[in-house]
Design a protein around this motif. Structure first.
Motif, PDB file in Angstrom:
ATOM      1  N   ASN A  70     186.360  33.755 -19.643  1.00  0.00           N
ATOM      2  CA  ASN A  70     185.277  33.504 -18.379  1.00  0.00           C
ATOM      3  C   ASN A  70     184.090  34.019 -19.055  1.00  0.00           C
ATOM      4  O   ASN A  70     183.208  35.787 -18.974  1.00  0.00           O
ATOM      5  CB  ASN A  70     185.161  33.870 -17.048  1.00  0.00           C
ATOM      6  CG  ASN A  70     184.330  34.140 -16.458  1.00  0.00           C
ATOM      7  OD1 ASN A  70     183.090  33.618 -16.597  1.00  0.00           O
ATOM      8  ND2 ASN A  70     183.950  34.658 -15.203  1.00  0.00           N
ATOM      9  N   GLU A  72     180.474  33.908 -18.700  1.00  0.00           N
ATOM     10  CA  GLU A  72     180.063  35.108 -17.784  1.00  0.00           C
ATOM     11  C   GLU A  72     179.708  35.613 -16.793  1.00  0.00           C
ATOM     12  O   GLU A  72     179.466  37.302 -16.167  1.00  0.00           O
ATOM     13  CB  GLU A  72     179.575  33.419 -16.217  1.00  0.00           C
ATOM     14  CG  GLU A  72     179.152  32.364 -17.413  1.00  0.00           C
ATOM     15  CD  GLU A  72     177.789  32.798 -18.144  1.00  0.00           C
ATOM     16  OE1 GLU A  72     177.037  33.380 -17.598  1.00  0.00           O
ATOM     17  OE2 GLU A  72     177.347  31.924 -18.838  1.00  0.00           O
ATOM     18  N   ASP A  73     181.292  36.601 -17.636  1.00  0.00           N
ATOM     19  CA  ASP A  73     182.018  37.737 -17.321  1.00  0.00           C
ATOM     20  C   ASP A  73     181.097  39.236 -17.570  1.00  0.00           C
ATOM     21  O   ASP A  73     181.556  39.530 -18.175  1.00  0.00           O
ATOM     22  CB  ASP A  73     183.561  38.209 -17.777  1.00  0.00           C
ATOM     23  CG  ASP A  73     183.776  39.546 -17.136  1.00  0.00           C
ATOM     24  OD1 ASP A  73     183.666  40.382 -16.500  1.00  0.00           O
ATOM     25  OD2 ASP A  73     185.321  38.984 -16.969  1.00  0.00           O
TER      26      ASP A  73
END
Length: 119
Positions: A70, A72-73
């Motif tokens: 991910n 966008e983590d």
């Protein structure tokens, strides 16, 4: 990009940790060097750095895997930045030790194991 960011990115690239590369699943490997340490006779100072580096890799591997899963983590991004700062703190010592062939082989073996797990 400022000079600090370029330096940090260059350091991580040298470690073989290009974040943008795709992950490939595989059997879990330990970041610890599995070869006999007798193959790589190190000074106490060199061994201390490698112990820190291997512990750092044990923290870095799951974080980079989380980031790849991910991008966008925000927690993973923050932890990558923190771990990058930590690695930067021993870059000068690492660079000096890399002139020793035994140390360089040990370091490359450790880094190879981490790279196999990440990619």
């Amino acid at each position: 990009m400022n000079e600090y960011e370029e330096s940090r990115r260059g350091f991580l690239t040298k470690l073989g940790l290009a974040i943008g590369a795709g992950a490939v699943g595989g059997e879990k490997l330990s970041a610890k060097v599995l070869n006999s340490k007798a193959e790589f006779p190190l000074t106490n100072e060199q061994q201390n750095l490698m112990d820190r580096y291997e512990d750092w890799m044990d923290e870095f591997i799951p974080v980079i895997k989380d980031f790849r899963a991910n991008p966008e983590d925000k927690v993973a991004k923050k932890r990558i930045a923190e771990l990058s700062e930590e690695a930067e703190s021993w870059r000068e010592e690492l660079t000096g030790f890399m002139e020793d062939d035994n140390f360089a082989r040990y370091y490359m073996t450790a880094t190879e194991r981490m790279t196999k797990e990440i990619y």
